[in-house]
Design a protein around this motif. Structure first.
Motif, PDB file in Angstrom:
ATOM      1  N   UNK A 145      -4.228  14.626  -2.470  1.00 29.05           N
ATOM      2  CA  UNK A 145      -4.867  14.874  -1.189  1.00 29.05           C
ATOM      3  C   UNK A 145      -5.933  13.813  -0.973  1.00 29.05           C
ATOM      4  N   UNK A 146      -6.416  13.713   0.274  1.00 31.26           N
ATOM      5  CA  UNK A 146      -7.430  12.714   0.609  1.00 31.26           C
ATOM      6  C   UNK A 146      -8.417  13.293   1.602  1.00 31.26           C
ATOM      7  N   UNK A 147      -9.673  12.931   1.448  1.00 30.54           N
ATOM      8  CA  UNK A 147     -10.690  13.304   2.409  1.00 30.54           C
ATOM      9  C   UNK A 147     -10.699  12.349   3.579  1.00 30.54           C
ATOM     10  N   UNK A 148     -11.671  12.511   4.467  1.00 30.55           N
ATOM     11  CA  UNK A 148     -11.761  11.669   5.645  1.00 30.55           C
ATOM     12  C   UNK A 148     -11.953  10.211   5.249  1.00 30.55           C
ATOM     13  N   UNK A 149     -11.440   9.324   6.066  1.00 28.07           N
ATOM     14  CA  UNK A 149     -11.594   7.902   5.806  1.00 28.07           C
ATOM     15  C   UNK A 149     -10.349   7.133   6.168  1.00 28.07           C
ATOM     16  N   UNK A 150     -10.335   5.885   5.788  1.00 28.16           N
ATOM     17  CA  UNK A 150      -9.233   4.994   6.125  1.00 28.16           C
ATOM     18  C   UNK A 150      -7.979   5.355   5.337  1.00 28.16           C
ATOM     19  N   UNK A 151      -6.864   4.806   5.791  1.00 34.68           N
ATOM     20  CA  UNK A 151      -5.605   4.947   5.068  1.00 34.68           C
ATOM     21  C   UNK A 151      -5.753   4.420   3.647  1.00 34.68           C
ATOM     22  N   UNK A 152      -5.287   5.175   2.674  1.00 36.54           N
ATOM     23  CA  UNK A 152      -5.267   4.720   1.286  1.00 36.54           C
ATOM     24  C   UNK A 152      -3.868   4.228   0.951  1.00 36.54           C
ATOM     25  N   UNK A 153      -3.759   2.989   0.520  1.00 35.44           N
ATOM     26  CA  UNK A 153      -2.479   2.430   0.091  1.00 35.44           C
ATOM     27  C   UNK A 153      -2.478   2.418  -1.424  1.00 35.44           C
ATOM     28  N   UNK A 154      -1.674   3.289  -2.012  1.00 39.71           N
ATOM     29  CA  UNK A 154      -1.653   3.420  -3.468  1.00 39.71           C
ATOM     30  C   UNK A 154      -0.474   2.632  -4.016  1.00 39.71           C
ATOM     31  N   UNK A 155      -0.671   1.359  -4.166  1.00 34.06           N
ATOM     32  CA  UNK A 155       0.343   0.463  -4.712  1.00 34.06           C
ATOM     33  C   UNK A 155      -0.325  -0.873  -4.983  1.00 34.06           C
ATOM     34  N   UNK A 156       0.357  -1.715  -5.707  1.00 31.99           N
ATOM     35  CA  UNK A 156      -0.103  -3.074  -5.972  1.00 31.99           C
ATOM     36  C   UNK A 156       1.090  -3.983  -5.743  1.00 31.99           C
ATOM     37  N   UNK A 157       1.161  -4.567  -4.555  1.00 31.85           N
ATOM     38  CA  UNK A 157       2.340  -5.349  -4.207  1.00 31.85           C
ATOM     39  C   UNK A 157       3.567  -4.454  -4.133  1.00 31.85           C
ATOM     40  N   UNK A 158       4.589  -4.828  -4.883  1.00 33.34           N
ATOM     41  CA  UNK A 158       5.821  -4.040  -4.865  1.00 33.34           C
ATOM     42  C   UNK A 158       5.858  -2.996  -5.985  1.00 33.34           C
ATOM     43  N   UNK A 159       4.723  -2.704  -6.575  1.00 31.59           N
ATOM     44  CA  UNK A 159       4.653  -1.726  -7.654  1.00 31.59           C
ATOM     45  C   UNK A 159       3.816  -0.540  -7.191  1.00 31.59           C
ATOM     46  N   UNK A 160       4.447   0.640  -7.094  1.00 31.21           N
ATOM     47  CA  UNK A 160       3.731   1.825  -6.674  1.00 31.21           C
ATOM     48  C   UNK A 160       3.565   2.804  -7.818  1.00 31.21           C
ATOM     49  N   UNK A 161       3.623   4.084  -7.504  1.00 37.39           N
ATOM     50  CA  UNK A 161       3.507   5.154  -8.485  1.00 37.39           C
ATOM     51  C   UNK A 161       4.818   5.929  -8.530  1.00 37.39           C
TER      52      UNK A 161
END
Length: 713
Positions: free
Chosen positions: A542-558
């Motif tokens: 989950x995420x609180x208020x704020x900007x979009x969070x991009x959870x990845x590093x280039x072409x490597x995500x989770x």
């Protein structure tokens, strides 16, 4: 008009329409400055009102006296907050990061702190300093001294000036050369300080090995006095022993309290020292004391001294009342072993039955503690800390803390190491305050009331690696800056981990069977969250208020359980754990059909393009097809499993070699090509800026060309 994917190449028309919308759809949020959409060119704001990124200006040692870090403040097109960067190089590096543009938009205006009239100099240790803060100047209008001898804790720092004469005078005194903004843009900066912390974690482990070996040597001293043969009590034996010798305490129970004023070893042979329930049982007031092979019981139950805190407030003023209360209150309670101004303390093979603190260290009582067992009170409100460290660095290994308030509480104890230890039934397992550059590694936490590991109050550079936290309210909650949180196993907790540390790296963590796998908490995202495994959580993130969070590093995500279901190849469709539909994919098979519907597809394309639609959201544009740590995941989910271990020291050593090679190659390429971004991105960004009907033009390059200013995204 067709709506294109915001994570691909949006059409020119869409960018223009969104540009107009974004410049007026800005919402103020309490606690941070919100840009005024009516202003043609936003003016600088007080730096206290920005959301800070980059090197922490709050906690580093340089923030004493007149030492400073040149700062930047930036207004972004899709972010309502003004972002402050500590270090010009931090902002320059952010401009080359496509993830920054994806989360914040392009920079509308940027100002740097210039030091023409502030008497800029360097300290004796090379840190940049000035008599006062600088003045805010548009980034493109400033001149910069690079490659000088001015430093920050992170390395070389860039010093900005308004006038060429002032810049050349500083370069004449401190070396370097004077360049413009475009040249700064083409330079390469190593600003990933969280990766530096990652690389240093194995070295911190090795440093702990060195401290332990040195402690063994200090404790190994010739015998001078044997209690019961040469002296009637332990206190008498300690008083009679020459420095650098050993007092032997044979098996038995000794009803006494004692003070150690010489550098001696007190070596028990299964001995038990029992106080009378008042004050501390053993007090150490000399350097290089060793206490081994004993059990300590019978201390008083006072956890703090209100009088000491009151006297400290009167002496130091009210500016840091809370900090003073903690240091002078908590640091003056009772303990099984209390050390005051006693560096080099060694505690080995000791058990403490604690009514208050097990071990209390203050005033630089740096200690090595091995094979310690602290049995705290059954109700945490009735007792205190297993170890309380006040301005005292500790190295703790192979120990166990059960019951009581906090297993280990450290306050301004920079450089501490806690490893290979077990914590159970505490309020917090390890609790750090104002403590930086620590290593918490390979520990096991069970049934912690509030959290396994909690780090609070402006720390930086901490490494939290290889820990296993289960059945607790939270696994890892670390605030501050430049933290490395990696290879932790978080199972069966209410919360696995929170991303509350800025400019940090969260990788290779396993979050399984938690109520909530991870929570994004910072208003402005500045950390990387990559290569983590989320399996079996009621909610993955989950995420609180704020900007979009991009959870990845280039072409490597989770890896997200459920992300790759549906009629598409694994990893080829972005996953949004905060989306009601995506978030249900691993729990409800029917959610797959909903996700593939045209309405949800349209919503996915819109989400992340305007601030109102992106608040509180996370996206992983490259979800992994398989877990990154399958063996550890299997071990974590096995019935009655013990702590899941990761060979993180070997893996980090291998990764560091690979990264060093890649970094050298990238630097050669960037310097050869001049850096920057492609012409198509420049064109689109420039058109987006002009689409604002003149509401805002770029201030970054207002003195050169407006289109080049937009290109700085």
């Amino acid at each position: 008009m067709a709506v294109s994917d915001p994570y691909g190449d949006p059409s020119r028309a869409l960018w223009i329409a969104l540009g107009v919308l974004l410049l007026v759809a800005v919402v103020a949020t309490a606690g941070a400055f919100a840009a005024d959409p009516e202003a043609a060119a936003p003016s600088p704001v007080p730096y206290d009102d920005v959301v800070e990124l980059g090197l922490s200006s709050e906690t580093d040692a340089l923030m004493t006296g007149s030492a400073r870090i040149p700062r930047t403040q930036v207004f972004y097109s899709q972010l309502q907050y003004v972002v402050g960067y500590n270090g010009v190089e931090s902002f320059a590096a952010a401009l080359e990061d496509g993830q920054t543009e994806r989360q914040f938009g392009y920079p509308i205006a940027a100002y740097v702190e210039t030091f023409d009239d502030a008497r800029p100099e360097t300290t004796e240790t090379g840190l940049f300093e000035s008599e006062s803060g600088g003045e805010w100047t548009p980034a493109a209008a400033a001149l910069y001294v690079v490659e000088s001898d001015a430093r920050s804790p992170a390395g070389e720092t860039i010093v900005p000036f308004r006038e060429r004469g002032a810049a050349e005078a500083f370069a004449a005194d401190h070396g370097g050369r004077v360049v413009d903004w475009e040249t700064v843009r083409r330079l390469s900066f190593d600003t990933d300080s969280a990766a530096t912390v990652r690389a240093m974690a194995p070295a911190r482990w090795d440093a702990a090995d060195g401290r332990i070996a040195a402690a063994e040597r200090r404790a190994d001293r010739p015998v001078s006095v044997v209690v019961g043969e040469d002296a009637p009590t332990i206190g008498a034996a300690v008083a009679a022993a020459p420095p650098n010798t050993t007092v032997v305490v044979p098996t038995g129970t000794y009803d006494e309290t004692l003070t150690v004023n010489e550098s001696v070893t007190v070596a028990g042979e299964g001995a038990r020292i029992r106080g009378d329930g008042n004050g501390s049982v053993i007090t150490v007031r000399a350097p290089d004391v060793a206490i081994t092979g004993i059990t300590v019981a019978g201390s008083g139950g006072q956890t703090r001294d209100p009088e000491a805190a009151r006297a400290g407030r009167e002496r130091e003023g009210e500016s840091e009342v809370w900090d003073t209360n903690i240091q002078l209150g908590y640091g003056h309670g009772d303990a099984g072993i209390r050390a005051i101004g006693a560096p080099g303390l060694v505690v080995d093979d000791v058990t403490v039955e604690a009514n208050a603190s097990g071990i209390l260290l203050r005033e630089g009582s740096h200690a090595v503690i091995r094979d310690l067992r602290v049995n705290g009170t059954e109700e945490w409100q009735d007792g205190f800390m297993g170890i309380t460290g006040m301005q005292s660095r500790v190295t703790v290994t192979d120990s166990r803390f059960e019951g009581g308030r906090d297993g280990i509480y450290l306050h301004r104890a920079d450089g501490s190491v806690v490893r290979n230890s077990t914590f159970a039934d505490n309020r917090y397992g390890v609790h750090l305050m104002y403590t930086s550059d620590a290593l918490l590694a390979d520990n096991a936490f069970r049934d912690e009331l509030y959290a396994g590991i909690t780090v609070m109050t402006r720390p930086s550079g901490n490494a939290i690696v290889g820990n296993d936290v289960r059945n607790s309210s939270a696994g890892v909650q670390a605030s501050g800056t430049r933290a490395y949180i990696g290879y932790n196993t978080l199972v069966g907790n209410e919360l696995g981990f929170s991303t509350s540390s800025r400019g940090s790296l969260y990788e290779r963590n396993v979050a399984a069977n938690n109520d909530l796998g991870a929570r994004a908490t910072t208003v402005v995202p500045s950390s990387r969250v990559v290569a983590n495994d989320f399996v079996g959580n009621a909610e993955h993130a989950t995420a609180g208020a704020g900007a979009l969070r991009v959870w990845a590093d280039g072409d490597r995500g989770n890896y997200w359980e459920g992300a790759n279901v549906g009629p598409h190849d694994p990893g080829e469709r972005a996953y949004r754990p905060t989306s009601p539909v995506d978030g249900a994919l691993h729990r409800h098979v029917a959610a797959v059909a909903v996700r593939e519907s045209p309405a949800v597809a349209l919503l996915d394309r819109l989400r992340g393009t305007v601030p109102g639609a992106r608040s509180g959201s996370i996206i992983d544009p490259a979800p992994a097809a398989a877990p990154y740590s399958p063996d550890r995941l299997d071990a974590a989910l096995a019935p009655n499993a013990g702590p899941a271990r990761a060979d993180w020291r070997t893996e980090l050593a291998d990764q560091r070699g690979d990264r060093d090679e890649d970094a050298a190659m990238n630097a050669r390429h960037r310097n050869a090509t001049g850096g920057g971004i492609g012409p198509e991105t420049k064109r689109v960004a420039a058109e987006t800026a002009s689409a604002g009907a003149g509401a805002r033009t770029s201030v970054i390059d207002a003195h050169t060309a407006a289109t080049e200013g937009a290109a700085d995204a």
